[in-house]
Design a protein around this motif. Sequence first.
Motif, PDB file in Angstrom:
ATOM      1  N   UNK A   1       3.582  -2.656 -17.726  1.00  0.00           N
ATOM      2  CA  UNK A   1       2.823  -2.546 -16.472  1.00  0.00           C
ATOM      3  C   UNK A   1       2.273  -3.905 -16.078  1.00  0.00           C
ATOM      4  N   UNK A   2       1.788  -4.679 -17.054  1.00  0.00           N
ATOM      5  CA  UNK A   2       1.269  -6.023 -16.761  1.00  0.00           C
ATOM      6  C   UNK A   2       2.373  -6.945 -16.248  1.00  0.00           C
ATOM      7  N   UNK A   3       3.603  -6.752 -16.727  1.00  0.00           N
ATOM      8  CA  UNK A   3       4.719  -7.552 -16.226  1.00  0.00           C
ATOM      9  C   UNK A   3       5.059  -7.172 -14.784  1.00  0.00           C
ATOM     10  N   UNK A   4       4.995  -5.883 -14.462  1.00  0.00           N
ATOM     11  CA  UNK A   4       5.329  -5.418 -13.119  1.00  0.00           C
ATOM     12  C   UNK A   4       4.243  -5.803 -12.112  1.00  0.00           C
ATOM     13  N   UNK A   5       2.973  -5.684 -12.525  1.00  0.00           N
ATOM     14  CA  UNK A   5       1.833  -5.980 -11.651  1.00  0.00           C
ATOM     15  C   UNK A   5       0.969  -7.077 -12.278  1.00  0.00           C
ATOM     16  N   UNK A   6       1.435  -8.336 -12.261  1.00  0.00           N
ATOM     17  CA  UNK A   6       0.711  -9.401 -12.973  1.00  0.00           C
ATOM     18  C   UNK A   6      -0.647  -9.756 -12.363  1.00  0.00           C
ATOM     19  N   UNK A   7      -0.823  -9.533 -11.068  1.00  0.00           N
ATOM     20  CA  UNK A   7      -2.072  -9.918 -10.403  1.00  0.00           C
ATOM     21  C   UNK A   7      -2.937  -8.722 -10.042  1.00  0.00           C
TER      22      UNK A   7
END
Length: 79
Positions: A44-50
């Motif tokens: 999830x952090x890779x998909x939505x980094x910001x």
Amino acid sequence: MNEDNRQTAALPGADADQATPDSDSLVQTPSKSTRYGDEIIHEIEKIFPDAECELHHESPFQLLVAVVLSAQTTDAAVN
């Protein structure tokens, strides 16, 4: 009461002879589901980094209450 007369409650999923954990068994290793959950968070952090939280909060408790309230209305109304 001496040690011989004490009764120990069995821990869920433990055998009767393992009812009283020793100090070494108090250290827990991550379970399979915990490791899987960590993998999901990483993806999830890779998909939505910001990604940032849209709910204004100053403590974990305020965030919890805001999340519960936001399920009933919009984030803007909760803020």
